[in-house]
Design a protein around this motif. Structure first.
Motif, PDB file in Angstrom:
ATOM      1  N   GLY A   2     -11.879  -4.963  -6.949  1.00 36.64           N
ATOM      2  CA  GLY A   2     -11.370  -6.187  -7.534  1.00 36.64           C
ATOM      3  C   GLY A   2     -10.052  -6.593  -6.897  1.00 36.64           C
ATOM      4  N   GLU A   3      -9.043  -6.849  -7.731  1.00 34.56           N
ATOM      5  CA  GLU A   3      -7.718  -7.237  -7.251  1.00 34.56           C
ATOM      6  C   GLU A   3      -6.843  -6.034  -6.910  1.00 34.56           C
ATOM      7  N   ASN A  26      -1.660  -3.551  -7.501  1.00 30.81           N
ATOM      8  CA  ASN A  26      -2.248  -4.729  -8.134  1.00 30.81           C
ATOM      9  C   ASN A  26      -1.850  -5.944  -7.307  1.00 30.81           C
ATOM     10  N   ARG A  27      -2.776  -6.488  -6.565  1.00 28.07           N
ATOM     11  CA  ARG A  27      -2.513  -7.657  -5.722  1.00 28.07           C
ATOM     12  C   ARG A  27      -2.917  -8.957  -6.400  1.00 28.07           C
ATOM     13  N   GLY A  28      -3.384  -8.854  -7.629  1.00 29.34           N
ATOM     14  CA  GLY A  28      -3.792 -10.044  -8.362  1.00 29.34           C
ATOM     15  C   GLY A  28      -2.622 -10.686  -9.089  1.00 29.34           C
ATOM     16  N   SER A  56       1.302  -7.742 -12.200  1.00 31.54           N
ATOM     17  CA  SER A  56       1.094  -8.295 -10.869  1.00 31.54           C
ATOM     18  C   SER A  56       2.165  -7.769  -9.914  1.00 31.54           C
TER      19      SER A  56
END
Length: 70
Positions: A2-3, A26-28, A56
């Motif tokens: 995912g992210e 966490n790149r989201g 984030s």
């Protein structure tokens, strides 16, 4: 995943077990709860995530222990 960006930063091998150290970013844009099931392949014996609640841009470290292959 995912992210999440997951990188292997260390691997430790013994006669019967393999331990892996992972860095998870966490790149989201939204907070994420990292769960053991996100990281653990079938047969995993133990997972430890230092901080599973990632905002984030935050990162954490996880440790995964499983059986050594033949």
């Amino acid at each position: 995943v995912g992210e999440l960006a997951v990188r292997l930063i260390g691997e430790y091998r013994g006669a019967r077990l393999i331990g892996k150290t992972l860095r998870i970013d966490n790149r989201g844009a939204k907070p994420v709860l990292v769960q053991s099931a996100d990281l653990a392949p079938a047969g995993t014996l133990a997972v430890s995530i230092l901080d599973p609640d990632l905002a984030s841009g935050e990162a954490t470290t996880a440790y995964v222990v499983g059986p050594a292959g033949d």
